[in-house]
Design an enzyme around this catalytic site. Structure first.
Site, PDB file in Angstrom:
ATOM      1  N   SER A 277       0.846  -1.197   0.000  1.00 15.19           N
ATOM      2  CA  SER A 277       0.000   0.000   0.000  1.00 15.19           C
ATOM      3  C   SER A 277       0.875   1.238   0.000  1.00 15.19           C
ATOM      4  O   SER A 277       1.701   1.426   0.897  1.00 15.19           O
ATOM      5  CB  SER A 277      -0.891   0.007   1.242  1.00 15.19           C
ATOM      6  OG  SER A 277      -1.467   1.289   1.393  1.00 15.19           O
TER       7      SER A 277
ATOM      8  N   HIS B 235      -1.232  -1.369  -4.256  1.00 16.15           N
ATOM      9  CA  HIS B 235      -2.496  -1.067  -3.586  1.00 16.15           C
ATOM     10  C   HIS B 235      -2.602   0.441  -3.378  1.00 16.15           C
ATOM     11  O   HIS B 235      -1.744   1.037  -2.720  1.00 16.15           O
ATOM     12  CB  HIS B 235      -2.545  -1.810  -2.249  1.00 16.15           C
ATOM     13  CG  HIS B 235      -3.837  -1.711  -1.522  1.00 16.15           C
ATOM     14  ND1 HIS B 235      -4.926  -2.518  -1.814  1.00 16.15           N
ATOM     15  CD2 HIS B 235      -4.234  -0.913  -0.511  1.00 16.15           C
ATOM     16  CE1 HIS B 235      -5.924  -2.225  -1.000  1.00 16.15           C
ATOM     17  NE2 HIS B 235      -5.532  -1.247  -0.199  1.00 16.15           N
TER      18      HIS B 235
ATOM     19  N   ASP C 139      -4.904   3.415  -1.938  1.00 10.95           N
ATOM     20  CA  ASP C 139      -6.022   3.723  -1.039  1.00 10.95           C
ATOM     21  C   ASP C 139      -6.605   5.089  -1.367  1.00 10.95           C
ATOM     22  O   ASP C 139      -5.962   6.116  -1.150  1.00 10.95           O
ATOM     23  CB  ASP C 139      -5.535   3.684   0.414  1.00 10.95           C
ATOM     24  CG  ASP C 139      -5.208   2.281   0.868  1.00 10.95           C
ATOM     25  OD1 ASP C 139      -6.103   1.425   0.809  1.00 10.95           O
ATOM     26  OD2 ASP C 139      -4.048   2.034   1.269  1.00 10.95           O
TER      27      ASP C 139
ATOM     28  N   MET D 101      -9.373   7.708  -0.408  1.00 16.37           N
ATOM     29  CA  MET D 101     -10.250   8.059   0.725  1.00 16.37           C
ATOM     30  C   MET D 101     -10.815   9.454   0.521  1.00 16.37           C
ATOM     31  O   MET D 101     -10.106  10.349   0.049  1.00 16.37           O
ATOM     32  CB  MET D 101      -9.450   8.031   2.038  1.00 16.37           C
ATOM     33  CG  MET D 101      -8.703   6.738   2.289  1.00 16.37           C
ATOM     34  SD  MET D 101      -7.929   6.782   3.920  1.00 16.37           S
ATOM     35  CE  MET D 101      -6.875   5.325   3.832  1.00 16.37           C
TER      36      MET D 101
ATOM     37  N   HIS E 153      -8.329   0.632  -3.920  1.00 15.48           N
ATOM     38  CA  HIS E 153      -9.239   0.363  -2.799  1.00 15.48           C
ATOM     39  C   HIS E 153      -9.988   1.663  -2.533  1.00 15.48           C
ATOM     40  O   HIS E 153      -9.427   2.598  -1.976  1.00 15.48           O
ATOM     41  CB  HIS E 153      -8.413  -0.093  -1.589  1.00 15.48           C
ATOM     42  CG  HIS E 153      -9.206  -0.304  -0.348  1.00 15.48           C
ATOM     43  ND1 HIS E 153      -8.619  -0.425   0.903  1.00 15.48           N
ATOM     44  CD2 HIS E 153     -10.541  -0.441  -0.132  1.00 15.48           C
ATOM     45  CE1 HIS E 153      -9.559  -0.613   1.815  1.00 15.48           C
ATOM     46  NE2 HIS E 153     -10.732  -0.618   1.212  1.00 15.48           N
TER      47      HIS E 153
ATOM     48  N   MET F  58     -12.298   3.837  -0.673  1.00  8.58           N
ATOM     49  CA  MET F  58     -12.985   4.074   0.599  1.00  8.58           C
ATOM     50  C   MET F  58     -13.704   5.408   0.462  1.00  8.58           C
ATOM     51  O   MET F  58     -13.310   6.431   1.050  1.00  8.58           O
ATOM     52  CB  MET F  58     -11.960   4.090   1.749  1.00  8.58           C
ATOM     53  CG  MET F  58     -11.450   2.690   2.078  1.00  8.58           C
ATOM     54  SD  MET F  58      -9.905   2.716   3.010  1.00  8.58           S
ATOM     55  CE  MET F  58      -8.748   2.864   1.658  1.00  8.58           C
TER      56      MET F  58
ATOM     57  N   MET G 257     -11.469  -6.528   5.438  1.00 11.42           N
ATOM     58  CA  MET G 257     -10.641  -5.570   6.178  1.00 11.42           C
ATOM     59  C   MET G 257     -10.249  -6.170   7.525  1.00 11.42           C
ATOM     60  O   MET G 257     -11.100  -6.674   8.264  1.00 11.42           O
ATOM     61  CB  MET G 257     -11.381  -4.248   6.400  1.00 11.42           C
ATOM     62  CG  MET G 257     -11.581  -3.404   5.154  1.00 11.42           C
ATOM     63  SD  MET G 257     -10.056  -2.947   4.300  1.00 11.42           S
ATOM     64  CE  MET G 257      -9.179  -2.011   5.567  1.00 11.42           C
TER      65      MET G 257
ATOM     66  N   GLY H 107      -9.084   3.447   7.012  1.00  7.44           N
ATOM     67  CA  GLY H 107      -8.818   4.880   7.197  1.00  7.44           C
ATOM     68  C   GLY H 107      -7.355   5.218   7.406  1.00  7.44           C
ATOM     69  O   GLY H 107      -6.902   6.260   6.956  1.00  7.44           O
ATOM     70  N   PHE H 108      -6.631   4.336   8.070  1.00 11.60           N
ATOM     71  CA  PHE H 108      -5.242   4.672   8.421  1.00 11.60           C
ATOM     72  C   PHE H 108      -4.342   3.440   8.344  1.00 11.60           C
ATOM     73  O   PHE H 108      -4.790   2.321   8.620  1.00 11.60           O
ATOM     74  CB  PHE H 108      -5.180   5.250   9.839  1.00 11.60           C
ATOM     75  CG  PHE H 108      -5.995   6.504   9.982  1.00 11.60           C
ATOM     76  CD1 PHE H 108      -5.458   7.743   9.630  1.00 11.60           C
ATOM     77  CD2 PHE H 108      -7.304   6.442  10.426  1.00 11.60           C
ATOM     78  CE1 PHE H 108      -6.226   8.904   9.732  1.00 11.60           C
ATOM     79  CE2 PHE H 108      -8.075   7.600  10.530  1.00 11.60           C
ATOM     80  CZ  PHE H 108      -7.530   8.831  10.176  1.00 11.60           C
TER      81      PHE H 108
ATOM     82  N   ASP I 180      -6.442  -6.692   4.380  1.00 10.24           N
ATOM     83  CA  ASP I 180      -5.832  -5.359   4.367  1.00 10.24           C
ATOM     84  C   ASP I 180      -5.880  -4.787   5.772  1.00 10.24           C
ATOM     85  O   ASP I 180      -6.958  -4.597   6.337  1.00 10.24           O
ATOM     86  CB  ASP I 180      -6.634  -4.486   3.378  1.00 10.24           C
ATOM     87  CG  ASP I 180      -6.088  -3.077   3.256  1.00 10.24           C
ATOM     88  OD1 ASP I 180      -5.014  -2.781   3.804  1.00 10.24           O
ATOM     89  OD2 ASP I 180      -6.754  -2.263   2.586  1.00 10.24           O
ATOM     90  N   GLY I 181      -4.685  -4.518   6.309  1.00 10.34           N
ATOM     91  CA  GLY I 181      -4.585  -3.898   7.620  1.00 10.34           C
ATOM     92  C   GLY I 181      -3.826  -4.753   8.599  1.00 10.34           C
ATOM     93  O   GLY I 181      -4.216  -5.882   8.890  1.00 10.34           O
ATOM     94  N   GLY I 182      -2.695  -4.239   9.060  1.00 14.09           N
ATOM     95  CA  GLY I 182      -1.929  -4.937  10.090  1.00 14.09           C
ATOM     96  C   GLY I 182      -1.199  -6.174   9.620  1.00 14.09           C
ATOM     97  O   GLY I 182      -0.788  -7.001  10.450  1.00 14.09           O
TER      98      GLY I 182
ATOM     99  N   GLY J 213       1.276  -2.062   4.090  1.00 17.92           N
ATOM    100  CA  GLY J 213       1.777  -0.698   3.957  1.00 17.92           C
ATOM    101  C   GLY J 213       3.023  -0.490   4.778  1.00 17.92           C
ATOM    102  O   GLY J 213       4.146  -0.478   4.264  1.00 17.92           O
TER     103      GLY J 213
HETATM  104  C1  DX5 Z   1      -6.286   1.326   5.626  1.00 19.58           C
HETATM  105  C2  DX5 Z   1      -5.832   1.000   4.241  1.00 19.58           C
HETATM  106  C3  DX5 Z   1      -4.688   0.078   4.179  1.00 19.58           C
HETATM  107  C4  DX5 Z   1      -3.420   0.570   4.839  1.00 19.58           C
HETATM  108  C5  DX5 Z   1      -2.752  -0.627   5.434  1.00 19.58           C
HETATM  109  O1  DX5 Z   1      -7.576   1.795   5.603  1.00 19.58           O
HETATM  110  O2  DX5 Z   1      -6.889   0.427   3.510  1.00 19.58           O
HETATM  111  O3  DX5 Z   1      -4.416  -0.301   2.834  1.00 19.58           O
HETATM  112  O4  DX5 Z   1      -2.543   1.225   3.995  1.00 19.58           O
HETATM  113  O5  DX5 Z   1      -1.656  -0.212   6.171  1.00 19.58           O
HETATM  114  P1  DX5 Z   1      -0.847  -1.215   7.126  1.00 19.58           P
HETATM  115  O6  DX5 Z   1      -0.367  -2.347   6.276  1.00 19.58           O
HETATM  116  O7  DX5 Z   1       0.232  -0.358   7.670  1.00 19.58           O
HETATM  117  O8  DX5 Z   1      -1.815  -1.690   8.180  1.00 19.58           O
HETATM  118 ZN    ZN Z   2      -6.448  -0.466   1.560  1.00 15.98          ZN
END
Ligand code: DX5
Ligand code: ZN
Length: 231
Positions: free
Chosen positions: A13, A36, A38, A40, A69, A71, A140, A145-146, A178-180, A200
């Site tokens: 990401s 990827h 994002d 938003m 992606h 959002m 997710m 969001g972050f 996606d996420g963590g 990311g």
């Molecule tokens: C969050 C995004 C993710 C984000 C993941 O809403 O959709 O794609 O970049 O970041 P990491 O991999 O750091 O959790």
């Molecule tokens: Zn994403």
């Protein structure tokens, strides 16, 4: 474990990249399966990133396919334009779409793969009957969001149920998480049945993003084939 052999895909990401140097940042992840992106709108999620004009430019400066992606609210209106821009895979949130089947068909008709995303609190069951309409299901594993949030292990049963439904019905649908995602959590997500991993901070937070991609890929693939690892 899934019944069919899965290919582990790593989609970094660029939310964690340096937004001032995106072309150079893309060059650092040339071994990625997809980029990827994002998008938003500060409405569907409490953060604002980039929109279609920037995505169109990204598309032109990298040979790696884009995985957008979205959002954003009112996604039925905006998503087709990302497909028209040549984005390889366009993922919309079901919570933001009034007509997800119509939208998925529109994306495919415009030459993109269609992805359907679920927030952590959105159950997968109401959407199982429309899996054949999409190419990818995004589960997710943080609240969208972050970047940089911790992986939600409570999502693992949802991934398992989605994998069982996909394998049971024989549809060709990837499961993206996606996420963590880290070198550690990727194993649990892969064992549960995910096969496309967004990362990311675990890619751009490392001195060598390309090496980070390879480590993640190795760990994900090993989780699919634990027997092979001991041979
Ligand atoms: C969050 C995004 C993710 C984000 C993941 O809403 O959709 O794609 O970049 O970041 P990491 O991999 O750091 O959790
Ligand atoms: Zn994403």
């Amino acid at each position: 474990m899934a019944s069919a052999p899965l290919k582990c895909c790593i989609n970094p990401s660029i939310l964690s990249a340096d937004f001032v140097n995106l072309e150079a940042e893309l060059a650092r992840i040339s071994n990625a399966d997809a980029v990827h992106v994002d998008v938003m709108d500060n409405h569907f999620v409490p953060n604002l990133t980039i929109g279609l004009p920037v995505v169109e430019r990204l598309q032109k400066v990298t040979p790696v396919p884009l995985d957008a992606h979205l959002m954003i609210s009112d996604v039925d209106r905006w998503a087709p334009q990302f497909a028209d821009a040549g984005v390889s895979s366009v993922t919309f949130h079901v919570e933001a779409s009034d007509a997800p089947i119509k939208l998925a068909r529109e994306l495919r008709a415009r030459g993109a793969k269609a992805g359907m995303a679920l927030r952590p609190a959105t159950p997968v069951e109401p959407y199982l009957d429309m899996l054949s309409e999409v190419d990818m299901l995004l589960i997710m594993t943080v609240e969208p969001g972050f970047g940089g949030q911790a992986f939600l292990d409570v999502m693992l049963p949802k991934i398992r149920r989605a994998r069982a439904a996909i394998d049971g019905s024989g549809v060709d649908v990837a499961i993206q998480v996606d996420g963590g995602i880290t070198e550690e959590t990727i194993t649990r997500a892969a064992e549960a049945g995910a096969n496309v991993f967004v990362a990311g901070s675990a890619v751009y937070g490392k001195p060598s993003p390309a090496a980070a991609i390879e480590s993640l890929r190795t760990n994900g693939q090993l989780a699919f084939t634990p027997a092979a690892a001991t041979q």
